[in-house]
Design a protein around this motif. Structure first.
Motif, PDB file in Angstrom:
ATOM      1  N   UNK A 185      -3.720 -11.081  47.469  1.00 31.16           N
ATOM      2  CA  UNK A 185      -3.686 -12.543  47.456  1.00 31.16           C
ATOM      3  C   UNK A 185      -3.446 -13.029  45.828  1.00 31.16           C
ATOM      4  N   UNK A 186      -3.661 -14.282  45.458  1.00 34.91           N
ATOM      5  CA  UNK A 186      -3.337 -14.828  44.092  1.00 34.91           C
ATOM      6  C   UNK A 186      -4.071 -13.929  43.140  1.00 34.91           C
ATOM      7  N   UNK A 187      -3.667 -13.627  42.021  1.00 34.48           N
ATOM      8  CA  UNK A 187      -4.368 -12.912  40.941  1.00 34.48           C
ATOM      9  C   UNK A 187      -5.536 -13.502  40.513  1.00 34.48           C
ATOM     10  N   UNK A 188      -6.472 -12.693  40.063  1.00 33.68           N
ATOM     11  CA  UNK A 188      -7.620 -12.993  39.290  1.00 33.68           C
ATOM     12  C   UNK A 188      -7.535 -13.438  38.121  1.00 33.68           C
ATOM     13  N   UNK A 189      -8.138 -14.488  37.490  1.00 35.10           N
ATOM     14  CA  UNK A 189      -8.256 -14.986  36.297  1.00 35.10           C
ATOM     15  C   UNK A 189      -9.559 -14.326  35.724  1.00 35.10           C
ATOM     16  N   UNK A 190      -9.560 -13.746  34.238  1.00 34.36           N
ATOM     17  CA  UNK A 190     -10.853 -13.494  33.734  1.00 34.36           C
ATOM     18  C   UNK A 190     -10.952 -14.139  32.421  1.00 34.36           C
ATOM     19  N   UNK A 191     -12.015 -14.769  32.085  1.00 29.26           N
ATOM     20  CA  UNK A 191     -12.331 -15.611  30.934  1.00 29.26           C
ATOM     21  C   UNK A 191     -12.924 -14.243  29.950  1.00 29.26           C
ATOM     22  N   UNK A 192     -12.502 -14.276  28.854  1.00 28.65           N
ATOM     23  CA  UNK A 192     -13.012 -13.190  27.822  1.00 28.65           C
ATOM     24  C   UNK A 192     -13.262 -13.841  26.312  1.00 28.65           C
ATOM     25  N   UNK A 193     -14.448 -13.263  25.662  1.00 31.34           N
ATOM     26  CA  UNK A 193     -14.574 -13.775  24.402  1.00 31.34           C
ATOM     27  C   UNK A 193     -14.562 -12.426  23.449  1.00 31.34           C
ATOM     28  N   UNK A 194     -14.302 -12.701  22.197  1.00 33.01           N
ATOM     29  CA  UNK A 194     -14.086 -11.671  21.432  1.00 33.01           C
ATOM     30  C   UNK A 194     -15.394 -11.611  20.182  1.00 33.01           C
ATOM     31  N   UNK A 195     -15.808 -10.150  20.263  1.00 31.71           N
ATOM     32  CA  UNK A 195     -16.996 -10.012  19.388  1.00 31.71           C
ATOM     33  C   UNK A 195     -17.118  -8.368  18.964  1.00 31.71           C
ATOM     34  N   UNK A 196     -17.459  -8.122  17.961  1.00 38.37           N
ATOM     35  CA  UNK A 196     -17.480  -6.758  17.383  1.00 38.37           C
ATOM     36  C   UNK A 196     -16.230  -5.791  17.846  1.00 38.37           C
ATOM     37  N   UNK A 197     -15.225  -6.417  17.536  1.00 38.28           N
ATOM     38  CA  UNK A 197     -14.089  -5.734  17.586  1.00 38.28           C
ATOM     39  C   UNK A 197     -13.257  -5.709  19.013  1.00 38.28           C
ATOM     40  N   UNK A 198     -14.147  -6.418  20.006  1.00 39.37           N
ATOM     41  CA  UNK A 198     -13.466  -6.052  21.443  1.00 39.37           C
ATOM     42  C   UNK A 198     -13.564  -7.269  22.102  1.00 39.37           C
ATOM     43  N   UNK A 199     -12.546  -7.251  23.055  1.00 41.28           N
ATOM     44  CA  UNK A 199     -12.842  -8.562  24.160  1.00 41.28           C
ATOM     45  C   UNK A 199     -13.691  -7.991  25.152  1.00 41.28           C
ATOM     46  N   UNK A 200     -14.446  -9.012  25.632  1.00 36.05           N
ATOM     47  CA  UNK A 200     -15.547  -8.928  26.629  1.00 36.05           C
ATOM     48  C   UNK A 200     -15.379  -9.929  27.726  1.00 36.05           C
ATOM     49  N   UNK A 201     -15.355  -9.141  29.019  1.00 32.70           N
ATOM     50  CA  UNK A 201     -15.429 -10.157  30.093  1.00 32.70           C
ATOM     51  C   UNK A 201     -16.542 -11.037  30.210  1.00 32.70           C
ATOM     52  N   UNK A 202     -16.380 -12.237  30.608  1.00 27.06           N
ATOM     53  CA  UNK A 202     -17.371 -13.243  30.594  1.00 27.06           C
ATOM     54  C   UNK A 202     -17.568 -13.467  32.344  1.00 27.06           C
ATOM     55  N   UNK A 203     -16.526 -13.790  32.851  1.00 28.86           N
ATOM     56  CA  UNK A 203     -16.367 -14.233  34.416  1.00 28.86           C
ATOM     57  C   UNK A 203     -14.919 -14.019  34.991  1.00 28.86           C
TER      58      UNK A 203
END
Length: 288
Positions: free
Chosen positions: A181-199
């Protein structure tokens, strides 16, 4: 179905706008800018909301009940009293404000990945998709996530485009849906040198009736973390984030780095922090 739940699902989007006290809301978030349905207003009003109104779940923990999602009750709690709320309350109120200003708003639901350690959680987080006339993409708006790497301002729904607001970095990435089905979107935030998934989310529209069911589950289910433990969060205008989870206070700088973490063992100090650091006037008789 519980009678109180039925009463929460009746209003539609048009009813919510009709019930809105826009002037009082704008005074509460200290907004005196133009009331225009454009991207500049959307971003600035989003930031004003996030840095003024706190995230909290006192109704579920202290009162043992699900907060009302009727707009009149949300306004009384978040606008007229010194209280906050969680995602359904914040984003229901913000959606009504945006619609009153002329934006087209679609409610969405996301699966929170923050702290999930790879587990698949149900879609219980309310977020918003906002169409802005003249802009090539809609915007993701979310004033109710609360976390240290959540959105300070609404961002375009554009994969891989990094946004920097102050020192807070966010981006959206796309993932293929295994069901085709339609692709998922993932909100990420950046901290301590890496991107981290939020939801993660997709663009399937959700209605007030859907959020009423989610709200009841999250606030009353005995295994829900929001029923068992205190969660308070607030972001300052400069982007510093303060959180109390259970009895632990965490202070995070605007760039996502943790600058303080300590346990709160004294009830009087905890109640004092609610008022001083989170701008919350707890319900009468609150015992934590």
């Amino acid at each position: 179905m519980n009678a109180s739940l039925e009463s929460d699902v009746a209003p539609g989007a048009a009813d919510l706008v009709a019930d809105l006290d826009l002037d009082s809301y704008l005074d509460r978030v200290h907004w005196s800018g133009p009331r225009a349905a454009d991207a500049r207003t959307l971003r600035a009003l989003h930031r004003a909301h996030v840095t003024t109104l706190p995230f909290e779940n006192l109704d579920a923990v202290v009162l043992g009940t699900a907060p009302s999602l009727a707009l009149a009750d949300i306004q009384d709690k978040l606008v007229r009293r010194r209280r906050g709320g969680y995602c359904y309350e914040h984003n229901t109120l913000f959606a009504a404000v945006l619609r009153a200003l002329g934006f087209r708003v679609t409610g969405l639901a996301g699966r929170v990945r923050l702290g999930a350690a790879g587990a698949t959680r149900p879609r219980t987080h309310m977020t918003l998709l906002v169409d802005v006339v003249g802009e090539p993409e809609p915007f993701l708006a979310d004033v109710g996530f609360g976390a240290a790497l959540g959105l300070l301002e609404a961002i375009p729904l554009a994969p891989g485009r990094e946004t920097l607001v102050g020192r807070r970095r966010n981006r959206l990435v796309r993932e293929p849906d295994p069901a085709g089905l339609e692709d998922r979107w993932v909100l990420q935030g950046f901290a301590d040198g890496e991107w981290r998934d939020q939801y993660a989310f997709n663009r399937e529209p959700f209605e007030p009736a859907d959020y009423a069911v989610m709200n009841w589950h999250i606030a009353t289910h005995p295994r829900s973390p929001f029923r068992r433990s205190l969660y308070l969060q607030r972001t300052t205008p400069l982007g510093e984030h303060r959180e109390i989870a259970g009895r632990t206070l965490t202070v995070t700088a605007a760039d996502g780095s943790v600058v303080e973490r300590r346990d709160l063992t004294d009830d009087a100090e905890l109640l004092s922090l609610l008022r001083s650091d989170f701008d919350i006037d707890p319900p009468a008789g609150t015992a934590l």
